[in-house]
Design a protein around this motif. Structure first.
Motif, short mmCIF file in Angstrom:
data_model
loop_
_atom_site.label_atom_id
_atom_site.label_comp_id
_atom_site.label_asym_id
_atom_site.label_seq_id
_atom_site.Cartn_x
_atom_site.Cartn_y
_atom_site.Cartn_z
N ALA A 191 -6.14 33.57 -26.60
CA ALA A 191 -5.13 33.47 -27.64
C ALA A 191 -4.85 34.83 -28.29
CB ALA A 191 -5.57 32.47 -28.70
N ALA A 192 -5.72 35.79 -28.07
CA ALA A 192 -5.53 37.11 -28.69
C ALA A 192 -4.37 37.83 -28.01
CB ALA A 192 -6.81 37.93 -28.54
N ALA A 193 -3.58 38.53 -28.82
CA ALA A 193 -2.49 39.33 -28.27
C ALA A 193 -3.11 40.52 -27.52
CB ALA A 193 -1.59 39.81 -29.39
N LEU A 194 -2.65 40.73 -26.30
CA LEU A 194 -3.19 41.81 -25.50
C LEU A 194 -2.32 43.05 -25.64
CD1 LEU A 194 -4.17 39.84 -22.32
CD2 LEU A 194 -5.70 40.83 -24.01
N ASP A 195 -2.96 44.17 -25.80
CA ASP A 195 -2.27 45.45 -25.90
C ASP A 195 -2.57 46.19 -24.60
OD1 ASP A 195 -1.33 47.97 -26.48
OD2 ASP A 195 -2.20 48.02 -28.49
N GLN B 33 -12.10 36.45 -17.21
CA GLN B 33 -10.67 36.80 -17.20
C GLN B 33 -10.59 38.33 -17.21
OE1 GLN B 33 -7.90 35.02 -20.17
NE2 GLN B 33 -7.77 37.11 -20.92
N VAL B 34 -9.72 38.88 -16.39
CA VAL B 34 -9.54 40.33 -16.34
C VAL B 34 -8.03 40.60 -16.37
CG1 VAL B 34 -9.93 42.44 -15.01
CG2 VAL B 34 -11.70 40.67 -15.10
N VAL B 35 -7.63 41.49 -17.28
CA VAL B 35 -6.22 41.76 -17.51
C VAL B 35 -5.93 43.24 -17.34
CG1 VAL B 35 -4.35 41.67 -19.23
CG2 VAL B 35 -6.09 39.87 -19.18
N GLY B 36 -4.92 43.56 -16.52
CA GLY B 36 -4.42 44.92 -16.42
C GLY B 36 -5.51 45.95 -16.19
N ALA B 37 -5.60 46.92 -17.09
CA ALA B 37 -6.53 48.05 -16.95
C ALA B 37 -7.98 47.66 -17.15
CB ALA B 37 -6.15 49.17 -17.91
N GLU B 38 -8.28 46.39 -17.41
CA GLU B 38 -9.68 45.97 -17.38
C GLU B 38 -10.20 46.01 -15.94
OE1 GLU B 38 -10.27 42.96 -21.14
OE2 GLU B 38 -9.51 42.11 -19.27
N HIS B 39 -9.31 45.94 -14.95
CA HIS B 39 -9.72 46.11 -13.56
C HIS B 39 -10.22 47.54 -13.40
CE1 HIS B 39 -6.93 42.68 -13.17
NE2 HIS B 39 -7.72 42.33 -12.15
N PHE B 40 -11.36 47.70 -12.75
CA PHE B 40 -11.91 49.05 -12.60
C PHE B 40 -11.03 49.93 -11.73
CE2 PHE B 40 -14.70 52.30 -10.80
CZ PHE B 40 -15.21 52.85 -11.97
N LEU C 26 0.90 38.61 -11.93
CA LEU C 26 1.19 40.00 -12.32
C LEU C 26 1.20 40.12 -13.84
CD1 LEU C 26 4.11 40.68 -9.81
CD2 LEU C 26 1.66 41.17 -9.53
N THR C 27 0.82 41.29 -14.36
CA THR C 27 0.73 41.46 -15.82
C THR C 27 2.08 41.25 -16.50
OG1 THR C 27 1.03 43.85 -15.60
CG2 THR C 27 -1.24 43.04 -15.82
N ASN C 28 3.15 41.58 -15.84
CA ASN C 28 4.46 41.42 -16.49
C ASN C 28 4.93 39.97 -16.50
OD1 ASN C 28 4.97 41.26 -13.76
ND2 ASN C 28 6.81 42.50 -13.83
N LEU C 29 4.13 39.07 -15.95
CA LEU C 29 4.51 37.65 -15.90
C LEU C 29 3.62 36.76 -16.73
CD1 LEU C 29 5.24 37.36 -12.09
CD2 LEU C 29 6.91 37.56 -13.94
N HIS C 30 2.49 37.25 -17.24
CA HIS C 30 1.56 36.34 -17.94
C HIS C 30 1.99 36.08 -19.37
CE1 HIS C 30 -0.25 39.80 -19.92
NE2 HIS C 30 -0.98 38.98 -20.63
#
Length: 191
Positions: A8-12, A150-157, A187-191
Motif C-alpha cells: 500500500a506504500a507509495a513507491l518512489d 516483492q521486488v520493484v524496479g531498482a530493488e533488483h540487483f 513492467l514497472t510502468n504498468l503496476h
C-alpha cells in the motif's frame, strides 16, 4: 523476523534507483528498504556485477522434458491455480511464473507481450532464476528466504531487471519441504 515491503506504500522509483546506485558504488546498505532486499544485495554484491547481463543456466530440451515429467504433480496442481490467478488479472500485462525448488522455470502463463519480454530476458521454461544467477528478484528471494517477497524496479540487483515488478511465494509440500515458487511479473510502468 523480516517483513516484505507493504504494497500500500507509495513507491518512489527514482529514490529506489538512487539507493541502488549508492549501494553499487559504495556498498552503503540502505536502512529504510525491505530487509529481504537489503540482505539479498549483501549476498549478491561480491558475486555479481550489477551492470552486467546475467549468465543464465538453461536446460536443454531433453533435460527440460525430463524435469517436467518429474515435476508432473507440482505442474498438475499449480497450473489451474495459475490460470485462475491470471484470469483475475487478465489485461494487466502480467505473467505468472512457476519454478521448482532449484529455481528452474517450469511454466509461464500470461499476456503475450509480457511473454515476449520474458523471452527477451530469459525468464522461460528451463532457465534457472536463483539469486546466484539473476541477483535479487522476488523468485530468488522466495527460494532463498522461504517466504513471500516483492521486488520493484531498482530493488533488483541487476540493472537489466529494473523495468520489472515481481512478487512470489514459496510452495511447500505437506511435509514442510519447499517444492517450488509461484510468482507474477509485470513492467514497472504498468503496476
Amino acid at each position: 523476523c523480516c517483513a516484505m515491503q507493504p504494497t500500500a506504500a507509495a513507491l518512489d522509483l527514482p529514490a529506489l534507483t538512487a539507493l541502488w546506485l549508492a549501494f553499487t558504488e559504495t556498498r552503503a546498505l540502505p536502512a529504510d528498504m525491505d530487509p529481504l532486499v537489503v540482505n539479498s544485495w549483501r549476498r549478491c554484491g561480491p558475486l555479481l556485477n550489477p551492470h552486467a547481463e546475467p549468465h543464465l543456466a538453461r536446460l536443454n530440451e531433453e533435460g527440460l522434458r525430463r524435469l517436467l515429467i518429474n515435476q508432473f504433480d507440482l505442474l498438475a496442481i499449480a497450473r489451474p491455480v495459475m490460470e485462475d490467478i491470471y484470469q483475475a488479472v487478465e489485461g494487466s500485462s502480467s505473467l505468472m511464473v512457476l519454478l521448482d525448488n532449484t529455481g528452474c522455470v517450469l511454466l509461464t502463463l500470461g499476456d503475450a507481450n509480457m511473454e515476449q519480454e520474458a523471452a527477451r530476458i530469459g525468464l522461460t521454461p528451463g532457465a534457472y532464476w536463483d539469486e546466484g544467477r539473476v541477483g535479487t528478484s522476488a523468485f530468488a528471494l522466495a527460494l532463498a528466504e522461504r517466504m513471500p517477497a516483492q521486488v520493484v524496479g531498482a530493488e533488483h540487483f541487476l540493472a537489466c531487471y529494473h523495468h520489472l515488478v515481481d512478487a512470489a511465494a514459496p510452495i511447500f509440500h505437506p511435509s514442510g519441504r519447499m517444492i517450488g515458487v509461484l510468482g507474477i511479473v509485470c513492467l514497472t510502468n504498468l503496476h
